[in-house]
Design a protein around this motif. Sequence first.
Motif, short mmCIF file in Angstrom:
data_model
loop_
_atom_site.label_atom_id
_atom_site.label_comp_id
_atom_site.label_asym_id
_atom_site.label_seq_id
_atom_site.Cartn_x
_atom_site.Cartn_y
_atom_site.Cartn_z
N SER A 53 0.51 -35.14 -20.11
CA SER A 53 -0.82 -35.75 -20.17
C SER A 53 -1.92 -34.69 -20.09
N ASN A 54 -1.70 -33.65 -19.27
CA ASN A 54 -2.70 -32.59 -19.16
C ASN A 54 -2.83 -31.81 -20.46
N VAL A 55 -1.70 -31.53 -21.10
CA VAL A 55 -1.72 -30.82 -22.37
C VAL A 55 -2.43 -31.65 -23.43
N MET A 56 -2.12 -32.94 -23.49
CA MET A 56 -2.76 -33.80 -24.48
C MET A 56 -4.26 -33.92 -24.23
N GLN A 57 -4.66 -33.90 -22.97
CA GLN A 57 -6.09 -33.96 -22.65
C GLN A 57 -6.79 -32.70 -23.11
N ILE A 58 -6.17 -31.55 -22.90
CA ILE A 58 -6.74 -30.27 -23.34
C ILE A 58 -6.90 -30.25 -24.86
N VAL A 59 -5.86 -30.67 -25.57
CA VAL A 59 -5.88 -30.67 -27.03
C VAL A 59 -6.92 -31.66 -27.55
#
Length: 203
Positions: A53-59
């Motif tokens: 979820s953190n990676v998807m939020q960054i992207v």
Amino acid sequence: DRNGMPNSASIFDVVDEATLVLIAQYFVACWRLTIIPGLEKTIKALGQESSFSNVMQIVLNTAAKATGAYRGDVTLWGRDEQRLLLAVTYGNTNASSRLTIGSALPNPSISRWVFEHAAERYSPVTSQDPFYLECNKGTRSEFAVPIVSSQPRQVTAVLNIESKQEDGFSEEDKIITRVCASLASQWSQLAVTKDTIVSSLFR
């Protein structure tokens, strides 16, 4: 010369105009990505991050800020639910929205179409798109790109950005969004590989 091409020939003589436009759009998109504040830090964060979820939020944040999208989201395929689930969002979700984090995306929708066809979809005028799901009344155009993982290359999530303007995303905007989706895909594939290696060590 020996290949039959005049020595004075330039790239403008051997490449058609449409291809030159695409090349220019690509370099403009890359330049726009490089001027986003903290982009280098963002890429490093992807390498250190272990939370999906953190990676998807960054992207998502990177894609939305670079393209001027007023909102966006990433939906994840839920194996148990057999539906796309809202994972992360960008921008304000107004009172007309039907979705909250973790809720299932109704079908049909543009994101569901992208998931099922494993292909991007651009809706320059959402009111004319039969797959458009009205979740925010301000949305006039929408662009969604698949995020893939592992082998075979399966679509596991969809990156979606929205604009308040009709035909609100340029070709450069689309390139930027594809790059961001590609970063998410590469992270997902590396995460799967890492998990596979770790699992094999403890068998």
